[in-house]
Structures are given as C-alpha cells and as structure tokens.
Design a protein around this motif. Structure first.
Motif, PDB file in Angstrom:
ATOM      1  N   VAL A 194     -12.849  41.330  47.297  1.00 22.61           N
ATOM      2  CA  VAL A 194     -11.565  41.898  46.598  1.00 22.61           C
ATOM      3  C   VAL A 194     -10.358  42.010  47.804  1.00 22.61           C
ATOM      4  CG1 VAL A 194     -10.536  44.242  46.109  1.00 22.61           C
ATOM      5  CG2 VAL A 194     -12.852  43.343  45.078  1.00 22.61           C
ATOM      6  N   VAL A 195      -9.231  41.486  47.423  1.00 24.35           N
ATOM      7  CA  VAL A 195      -8.058  41.357  48.409  1.00 24.35           C
ATOM      8  C   VAL A 195      -7.266  42.577  48.320  1.00 24.35           C
ATOM      9  CG1 VAL A 195      -6.096  40.246  48.967  1.00 24.35           C
ATOM     10  CG2 VAL A 195      -8.125  38.689  48.840  1.00 24.35           C
ATOM     11  N   ALA A 196      -7.109  42.850  46.747  1.00 21.37           N
ATOM     12  CA  ALA A 196      -6.210  44.124  46.210  1.00 21.37           C
ATOM     13  C   ALA A 196      -6.520  44.275  44.990  1.00 21.37           C
ATOM     14  CB  ALA A 196      -4.603  43.499  46.467  1.00 21.37           C
ATOM     15  N   VAL A 197      -6.023  45.416  44.592  1.00 20.39           N
ATOM     16  CA  VAL A 197      -6.617  45.802  43.169  1.00 20.39           C
ATOM     17  C   VAL A 197      -5.186  46.412  42.645  1.00 20.39           C
ATOM     18  CG1 VAL A 197      -7.568  47.391  41.622  1.00 20.39           C
ATOM     19  CG2 VAL A 197      -8.855  46.568  43.770  1.00 20.39           C
ATOM     20  N   GLU A 198      -4.565  45.975  41.617  1.00 20.37           N
ATOM     21  CA  GLU A 198      -3.434  46.151  40.762  1.00 20.37           C
ATOM     22  C   GLU A 198      -3.356  47.419  40.303  1.00 20.37           C
ATOM     23  OE1 GLU A 198      -0.742  44.840  41.388  1.00 20.37           O
ATOM     24  OE2 GLU A 198      -0.615  42.638  41.134  1.00 20.37           O
ATOM     25  N   PRO A 199      -2.316  48.551  39.906  1.00 18.80           N
ATOM     26  CA  PRO A 199      -2.322  49.610  39.482  1.00 18.80           C
ATOM     27  C   PRO A 199      -3.085  49.360  38.106  1.00 18.80           C
ATOM     28  CG  PRO A 199      -0.225  49.351  40.242  1.00 18.80           C
ATOM     29  CD  PRO A 199      -0.910  48.091  40.770  1.00 18.80           C
ATOM     30  N   GLY A 200      -2.736  48.462  37.392  1.00 15.41           N
ATOM     31  CA  GLY A 200      -3.356  48.103  36.004  1.00 15.41           C
ATOM     32  C   GLY A 200      -4.861  47.929  36.028  1.00 15.41           C
ATOM     33  N   GLY A 201      -5.487  47.890  37.096  1.00 16.14           N
ATOM     34  CA  GLY A 201      -6.875  47.258  37.402  1.00 16.14           C
ATOM     35  C   GLY A 201      -7.289  46.160  37.468  1.00 16.14           C
ATOM     36  N   GLU A 202      -6.328  45.214  37.489  1.00 16.63           N
ATOM     37  CA  GLU A 202      -6.606  43.696  37.771  1.00 16.63           C
ATOM     38  C   GLU A 202      -6.871  43.605  39.019  1.00 16.63           C
ATOM     39  OE1 GLU A 202      -4.908  40.017  35.553  1.00 16.63           O
ATOM     40  OE2 GLU A 202      -3.391  41.158  36.608  1.00 16.63           O
ATOM     41  N   ARG A 219      -6.753  36.286  39.683  1.00 15.35           N
ATOM     42  CA  ARG A 219      -6.548  37.642  39.246  1.00 15.35           C
ATOM     43  C   ARG A 219      -7.576  37.744  38.295  1.00 15.35           C
ATOM     44  NH1 ARG A 219      -1.788  40.735  39.316  1.00 15.35           N
ATOM     45  NH2 ARG A 219      -0.600  39.838  41.016  1.00 15.35           N
ATOM     46  N   GLN A 220      -8.508  38.691  38.375  1.00 16.98           N
ATOM     47  CA  GLN A 220      -9.616  38.998  37.621  1.00 16.98           C
ATOM     48  C   GLN A 220      -9.864  40.303  37.009  1.00 16.98           C
ATOM     49  OE1 GLN A 220     -12.536  36.223  36.915  1.00 16.98           O
ATOM     50  NE2 GLN A 220     -10.466  35.393  36.770  1.00 16.98           N
ATOM     51  N   ARG A 221     -10.759  40.348  35.956  1.00 13.07           N
ATOM     52  CA  ARG A 221     -11.250  41.670  35.586  1.00 13.07           C
ATOM     53  C   ARG A 221     -12.619  41.582  35.806  1.00 13.07           C
ATOM     54  NH1 ARG A 221      -8.946  45.820  33.776  1.00 13.07           N
ATOM     55  NH2 ARG A 221      -6.547  45.501  33.835  1.00 13.07           N
ATOM     56  N   LYS A 222     -13.291  42.647  36.335  1.00 14.25           N
ATOM     57  CA  LYS A 222     -14.827  42.372  36.489  1.00 14.25           C
ATOM     58  C   LYS A 222     -15.499  42.487  35.282  1.00 14.25           C
ATOM     59  CE  LYS A 222     -18.576  43.770  39.313  1.00 14.25           C
ATOM     60  NZ  LYS A 222     -19.253  44.961  39.807  1.00 14.25           N
ATOM     61  N   ALA A 223     -16.670  41.485  35.113  1.00 17.36           N
ATOM     62  CA  ALA A 223     -17.395  41.434  33.986  1.00 17.36           C
ATOM     63  C   ALA A 223     -18.625  42.160  33.935  1.00 17.36           C
ATOM     64  CB  ALA A 223     -17.830  39.882  33.792  1.00 17.36           C
ATOM     65  N   LYS A 224     -19.254  42.212  32.937  1.00 14.11           N
ATOM     66  CA  LYS A 224     -20.434  43.015  32.861  1.00 14.11           C
ATOM     67  C   LYS A 224     -21.670  42.257  33.408  1.00 14.11           C
ATOM     68  CE  LYS A 224     -19.461  45.813  28.626  1.00 14.11           C
ATOM     69  NZ  LYS A 224     -19.184  45.175  27.371  1.00 14.11           N
ATOM     70  N   ASN A 225     -22.565  43.033  33.869  1.00 10.42           N
ATOM     71  CA  ASN A 225     -23.690  42.704  34.278  1.00 10.42           C
ATOM     72  C   ASN A 225     -24.941  42.559  33.335  1.00 10.42           C
ATOM     73  OD1 ASN A 225     -23.782  42.490  37.693  1.00 10.42           O
ATOM     74  ND2 ASN A 225     -22.996  44.539  37.088  1.00 10.42           N
ATOM     75  N   PHE A 228      -4.251  47.255  17.910  1.00 10.98           N
ATOM     76  CA  PHE A 228      -5.155  46.496  18.676  1.00 10.98           C
ATOM     77  C   PHE A 228      -5.019  46.861  19.988  1.00 10.98           C
ATOM     78  CE2 PHE A 228      -1.470  43.666  18.205  1.00 10.98           C
ATOM     79  CZ  PHE A 228      -1.018  43.446  19.647  1.00 10.98           C
ATOM     80  N   ASP A 229      -6.217  46.928  20.911  1.00 11.14           N
ATOM     81  CA  ASP A 229      -6.113  47.097  22.214  1.00 11.14           C
ATOM     82  C   ASP A 229      -5.882  45.953  23.204  1.00 11.14           C
ATOM     83  OD1 ASP A 229      -6.906  49.608  22.092  1.00 11.14           O
ATOM     84  OD2 ASP A 229      -9.121  49.151  22.002  1.00 11.14           O
ATOM     85  N   ILE A 230      -5.197  46.119  24.300  1.00 11.65           N
ATOM     86  CA  ILE A 230      -4.999  45.031  25.087  1.00 11.65           C
ATOM     87  C   ILE A 230      -4.815  45.632  26.501  1.00 11.65           C
ATOM     88  CG2 ILE A 230      -2.485  45.204  24.885  1.00 11.65           C
ATOM     89  CD1 ILE A 230      -2.398  42.109  24.956  1.00 11.65           C
ATOM     90  N   ASP A 231      -5.200  44.912  27.575  1.00 16.18           N
ATOM     91  CA  ASP A 231      -5.039  45.406  29.011  1.00 16.18           C
ATOM     92  C   ASP A 231      -3.450  45.627  29.327  1.00 16.18           C
ATOM     93  OD1 ASP A 231      -6.489  45.103  31.752  1.00 16.18           O
ATOM     94  OD2 ASP A 231      -4.319  44.032  31.837  1.00 16.18           O
ATOM     95  N   PRO A 232      -3.386  46.775  29.802  1.00 21.96           N
ATOM     96  CA  PRO A 232      -2.015  47.226  30.041  1.00 21.96           C
ATOM     97  C   PRO A 232      -1.119  46.036  30.994  1.00 21.96           C
ATOM     98  CG  PRO A 232      -3.398  49.012  30.594  1.00 21.96           C
ATOM     99  CD  PRO A 232      -4.181  47.941  30.090  1.00 21.96           C
ATOM    100  N   GLY A 233      -1.931  45.667  32.151  1.00 19.03           N
ATOM    101  CA  GLY A 233      -1.178  44.569  32.853  1.00 19.03           C
ATOM    102  C   GLY A 233      -1.028  43.383  32.214  1.00 19.03           C
ATOM    103  N   ARG A 234      -1.876  42.935  31.527  1.00 19.93           N
ATOM    104  CA  ARG A 234      -1.459  41.668  30.998  1.00 19.93           C
ATOM    105  C   ARG A 234      -0.353  41.998  29.902  1.00 19.93           C
ATOM    106  NH1 ARG A 234      -7.718  39.400  30.088  1.00 19.93           N
ATOM    107  NH2 ARG A 234      -7.129  37.887  31.611  1.00 19.93           N
ATOM    108  N   LYS A 235      -0.499  43.045  29.170  1.00 24.59           N
ATOM    109  CA  LYS A 235       0.650  43.234  28.158  1.00 24.59           C
ATOM    110  C   LYS A 235       2.174  43.224  28.960  1.00 24.59           C
ATOM    111  CE  LYS A 235       2.241  47.005  25.438  1.00 24.59           C
ATOM    112  NZ  LYS A 235       1.990  48.517  24.869  1.00 24.59           N
ATOM    113  N   GLU A 236       2.013  43.942  30.072  1.00 22.11           N
ATOM    114  CA  GLU A 236       3.398  44.085  30.688  1.00 22.11           C
ATOM    115  C   GLU A 236       3.874  42.457  30.981  1.00 22.11           C
ATOM    116  OE1 GLU A 236       4.821  46.730  31.267  1.00 22.11           O
ATOM    117  OE2 GLU A 236       6.457  46.215  32.787  1.00 22.11           O
TER     118      GLU A 236
END
Lengths: 474, 202
Positions: free
Chosen positions: A14-22, A162-168, B159-167
């Motif tokens: 992890v380098v950084a986490v964006e406010p939106g969670g990305e 840029r990634q979102r974490k997947a499920k395990n 529908f739902d969408i990731d806020p960052g992606r939406k922006e």
C-alpha cells in the motif's frame, strides 16, 4: 484476527489510500507484450510521461508471433498487422529502455512461462500484465492479475495501480488423485462447481495436501485457470518446491541474498486464524479425467460421462444456453463424449506448455508408439512449447523426436492456437482437443469447437482420433 | 477519458449470460495499434455471417435498435480476456452504458478507464429492464449523479457505485494525473522497499 496470504501481500504494497477508499498499490513486476501495449505507449508519449521503472518491466512478443520461421525475424512476419504490432513493441521498448526478449531469442515465449522461467516471478510480489492469465504467477505466492491497457499505461507511468481490495476465498484440495488426473482436472472440476463467475471479486488461495503434492508446473496450471472461475487472482503459499524452482534462475537472488530472501518468503502464508469469506473443499480422489463439452469453461464433465441434457439444467436461461452450446459444438445430449471425433489437437498455451506438460504428453506418445500407434489419420496435432528454453530442454530430453515420430508437429514458441491471433487456428466446425484455457465460441477460429483438457488427455485424443480416456493409454 | 453524466437513448436487449470479451471483439481486431475504429468489429460473429453479410435477426442489426446507446445483458458480462478493446469497441459503436446483474472484474475496471458506465442491478430488476428493452419503446434514461436508470414505462431503478469512481467518471478525470499527485508517497515507498528488500536485485 490473523491475516490471509492475500492480506499480507496487499498490506506490504500500500502506497496511499484515497479518501474514497481506493488504494494505490505498488507493483513489483510489470510484464508486457505486443497486443495490449501499443495504445499505452502512445498515451505516455502524448502526455510526455516517462516510464517510471523500466527495470521492473519485462517485455516479450508472444500473442501473434508465428510458430515457424521465427529465425527470419519480425520483418518477415507475413501478417502485416501482426508485423506492425511486433515492430511497434520493438520500438517502444527501445525508446523507453525496457528489457525485451524478442521473437527468435531463446528466452522469448509466452509471457507467463517466461516470468517464472527467468526467476523474475518471486514470492510476495505484486505482478501485473495486460493479459488475464497473469493469475498464473500466483503459483509462487505472488499477487498477480491481468489489467487493461489504460492500467498498463498507469503502471508504466507510476509503477502503481489503483485497486479495491478483493474478498478472500479458499479452496482446499484434499485426497490423492488417480493416475491420469492432475492440475488441469482439478481446475476444470473447480470451475464446473463454482461457475465462470463464481470467483468474481475474490482472490482464491489454493491449499491442502493435493496442492502441496503438485509440482510448480501443476500449480501454475491451476492458478492460470483462476480467471476462468472469475477470480481476481489465484494464490498458493510458497514452499520448498517453490524455492527449488527459483534458485539459480537468472532473476533469482544469489549467494547470501538468496538465504535472506527465503527466510522472508517462509513467512508468506495465511495465519491459522485468518478469515476467509468463502471456503470450498474438493476431494480430488473422486475426480475422473475431466474436460469441457460446451462453450464455457464451466461446462465440464468426466471423460467417461455422457453429454448433458439441456433439460437437466435448473433455469430457462441455463437450458437455452446449454442447447445453444450443444448446437455450436455439434453434440447431442446423452451421447458418450468419447464418440466425438477430433480433427485437431493443440498442446500448448500459458496453461499447459511447460516442460512437465510436454513430458506428460510424451509419456502417452511413447506408450502409444510402443503399441504401434501413430497420430490418427485425419488428425492434425500440434505441440507448441511455451518458450524457447522449454523447446530447448524438451529437445535435450528427446521429446521432440518422440512427438515427430508419432506424427505430431513440433512448432516454435508462442500463444499460437490458444487464441488464434497468429496463423494457427481452427477451420469452421473443426473439433479440437486443446490444452488451452478458453472454449468460447470462435476462440480458436470462427465456428471452431474446443474441448479443454490436460496434455495427457489431448495426446490420447490424437492417437484415438476422438475424445479418449487417458487411462486407456497409461 | 470521456466524462459521463447523463444519457438518454435506445437500449438493446442482449439476453445471454457470460458474454465474453472474445464475443464482444474477436481476436482479428486486436492487431491494431490504435484505440479508434473498433466499432466495426463489435460482436462481429453475432452481427455478420461467414460471408461478412449482416445477420438480420441479431438485435443490433434490427432497425429498431440501430443507434442503440445502451445494452441490457445477462449475468457476468465481459468475462474472459483482459482486452480493453472490448470497451473501446462498445464506445466506438456508440454504446455508453451496459446494465447487468454482474460484470467480470477486469472488464468492469476497463469501463471506468473509458467513460463506459457499467450499471449493476438485481436479477429481478435486470429481468424487468430486459423486458422493457424488448418492447416497442426502449428509450432509457441513465443519470450517474442521481445513480438512477429510468425505464420507458417511467419506473426508476437506483444503483450503487463506488464514490471515487463516480467522481472520476462525472469529471472525466485522468487516473494517471491523479496518482502522480502522490509522487512523493511513491518515492517514499520505493526508499522503504529498497531498504527492506536488501536481497532483491531490483
């Protein structure tokens, strides 16, 4: 609570986490090839951006390279569009200072064969490539997955994604397989069970005694097919087999550094109390040699079974889909699959073109030759090694002579007929016993009919002239 | 990236599950070194016969669906190959939105790199929209800001969408530019990486 192997690799990058969670995730190795990169380099050039880490990038030419006449070089490639794409890669890697194994170089081959073979694929890494079968590298305990071309450009420019974490998710393979059953059968059985969307949004860790018993080649086959179950990636914790495979390879740490690396890699496993969102167990002792009958990798069956009846499916959509698949494949509900005659056999692809795959096919070929058999009349059977080095090793072991004597074609390395971007493809309605990874409509050639299976099964089909039970050839 | 805020236009029903990216854009179109012009290869084997003639019964060849701007599709749309040529081909053909119950991961990510909006709805909702798309009036309205699809009969689906992606999609932002704002964090990460991976050659 403990962490999974995926959690550990993720957290370490992890380098950084964006406010939106990305999350901006660091990438340790970026593999590139000719088909999914030209637009990425064009984008960099237009924005005057450099490649951040050419030293963490490795290029090969594999998707549309012909499997004969490679020594003549790219300028002799007959297909003008393929030639331009190959030349474009050559220009791009030169301009940006990226290491490249061009067509004809003994180190060249299918990108997912080359990375491990060069020791560039290592445990704990993050690895990406503009190719969905990047999941292959998970066999080494690396988090590896395919990306699109815009993301290729992003990695070239930033060395991050840029990634979102997947499920395990965890799949335990238990039991001991019968002779004739191996990693390809494990994978097909799993996809048959969970479906092509079953792993969507998850990283699958494969574990259990049957995984520990698999060779590295077998583990690569299994992880390779993770994407056919929809998974983001497949992962297997590294062990002594992993280290034995990597040691001494050109990209491997040397001397004292090797010991330090292995010490660190030994920590790469899921904690005993780690949480998995979903767990599945497959008893491999119950598996027969497995293959596909339809046009999706989830359309699997045992070789000694009957082609399923669309009426047996649970919903209208599935019944319609199964009927469409049977019509496309030229099969009838209830027929033994071994009645299906084949015109083509393809042993190759990033799924099954490594030395052990070729040895398994050669074992069947030797036994068939001993019985006085040859590749059946009317069957064209091709062996396409995964890399120049695999080809060389197979020739050192005399496997090429076994294949040639039996009536197989011995070709030069590349992706070849797995996706038919080069001249190797099916004619309409030709049926192919294939060791590749996708049996989609038109995948190996328009209106071509693909049955996915192991190298040993494909070799057996070549001698039989129809889909055959490898157990009769052991 | 092209921004996406609102879209009103005809929606074509593609009532099949597991439409893979090999179907969306077959291999022979992947040899290009450009992003443009891929619309000609979109759903090629569905649209054209062996002689290259249009198949009159395929939905996108029907007069009522010429000029479709959206697709309503079965489960697991975009599975298979990572080829970004799939969203490029859809966009080049004029499609800006795909509605389904689920999308394969790589295709889904690729959509957001290109301003193609993938809308995920529940199975019964997609079933209902599929029915409406098959009907005489099949003009849908999609609003990304409001996160809604309005069907021809006037029913609204959220529908739902990731806020960052939406922006990013609303503004058409360049992801690389955004990430390069973090250049110093990447530098620091690389410094730490060098120190902790002393055994590594790179």
């Amino acid at each position: 609570m403990g962490k999974t192997l995926y959690d550990k690799i993720w957290d370490a990058h992890v380098v950084a986490v964006e406010p939106g969670g990305e999350t901006i995730l660091y990438i340790d190795l970026h593999l590139i090839h000719e088909v999914t990169t030209p637009q990425a380099f064009a984008g960099l050039r237009a924005a005057h951006r450099p490649v951040r880490r050419p030293d963490l990038t490795l290029a090969v030419a594999d998707h549309n390279t012909p499997t004969e006449g490679q020594a003549l070089g790219v300028d002799a490639v007959a297909d003008l569009e393929a030639r331009l794409q190959l030349q474009t890669l050559g220009r791009n890697v030169k301009e940006y200072g990226i290491e490249f194994f061009p067509m004809g170089d003994i180190r060249n081959g299918i990108v997912h064969v080359v990375g491990p073979e060069q020791g560039r694929t290592q445990p704990g890494m993050t690895i990406v490539c503009g190719d969905s079968h990047t999941s292959t590298h998970g066999a080494f305990g690396a988090l590896a997955h395919g990306i699109g071309t815009s993301e290729v450009e992003h990695v070239l420019a930033t060395q991050t994604l840029r990634q979102r974490k997947a499920k395990n998710m965890r799949v335990m393979f238990v039991g001991e397989p019968i002779p004739g059953v191996g990693a390809k059968d494990f994978a097909l059985a799993l996809i048959g069970e969970i479906g092509t969307g079953g792993g969507t949004g998850s990283v699958i860790e494969y574990a259990g005694p049957a995984i520990e018993a698999l060779s590295m080649e077998g583990r690569m086959t299994l992880c390779n097919l993770s994407i056919e179950g929809g998974a983001k990636a497949g992962l297997i914790a590294p062990d002594d087999k992993t280290y034995a495979y990597i040691v001494g390879k050109p990209g491997a740490p040397k001397g004292g550094a090797w010991d330090l690396a292995v010490t660190e890699w030994r920590g790469l496993k899921s904690d005993a109390d780690a949480h998995f969102d979903r767990e599945i167990t497959i008893d491999v002792s119950k598996l027969a040699p497995t293959l596909t009958w339809g046009t999706s990798p989830e359309d699997t069956m045992a070789v000694d079974g009957l082609v399923p009846d669309p009426e047996s499916f649970s919903t209208d959509d599935k019944r319609a889909g199964a009927q469409r698949a049977l019509d496309y494949m030229g099969l009838k509900a209830g027929q033994p699959i071994t009645d299906a005659k084949v015109q083509r056999v393809f042993i190759g692809s990033c799924t099954n073109s490594r030395i052990e795959d070729l040895r398994q096919a050669a074992l069947i070929a030797r036994k068939a030759l001993d019985k006085g058999l040859k590749v059946a009349t009317g069957v064209r059977a091709m062996i396409v090694p995964g890399s120049g080095l695999v080809k060389h090793q197979a020739e050192e072991e005399g496997l090429d002579q076994v294949f040639l004597q039996a009536g197989f074609e011995w070709r030069e390395p590349g992706c070849s007929m797995c996706l038919g971007m080069n001249p190797d493809r099916l004619e309409p309605e030709e049926r192919c016993a294939s060791t590749s990874n996708r049996n989609f409509e038109g995948r190996q050639g328009r209106a071509g009919r693909t049955h996915l299976m192991s190298p040993a099964m494909a070799a057996a089909a070549a001698f039989a002239g129809h889909i055959a039970d490898v157990r009769e050839y052991l | 990236m092209e921004k996406f805020d609102q879209l009103t236009g005809p929606a074509a029903p593609l009532d099949m599950a597991n439409i893979d990216t090999d179907q969306i854009i077959p291999k022979q179109f992947l040899k290009t070194i450009d992003r443009e012009g891929l619309g000609k290869g979109l759903f090629y084997d569905f649209r054209f016969d062996m002689e290259g003639k249009e198949k009159p019964d395929f939905v996108l060849n029907l007069p009522a669906y010429k000029g479709a701007r959206m697709i309503v599709a079965g489960d697991n749309f975009g599975c298979g190959s990572s080829r970004e040529h799939a969203p490029w081909a859809l966009m080049d053909f004029g499609i800006r939105c795909v509605i389904s119950t689920s999308f394969a991961d790589i295709f889904y990510n690729n959509c957001f790199s290109n301003g193609l909006l993938p809308v995920v709805l529940k199975a019964d909702e997609v079933h209902e929209l599929m029915g409406e798309a098959k009907g005489g009036n099949h003009v849908f309205a999609v609003d990304l800001q409001a996160q809604t699809v309005v069907s021809p009969s006037g029913k609204t689906f959220g529908f739902d969408i990731d806020p960052g992606r939406k922006e990013k999609m609303l503004k058409g932002l360049d992801a690389i530019g955004e990430t390069l704002e973090h250049a110093s964090a990447i530098d620091r990460f690389e410094d730490k990486r060098r120190m902790t991976r002393t055994w590594a050659t790179a």
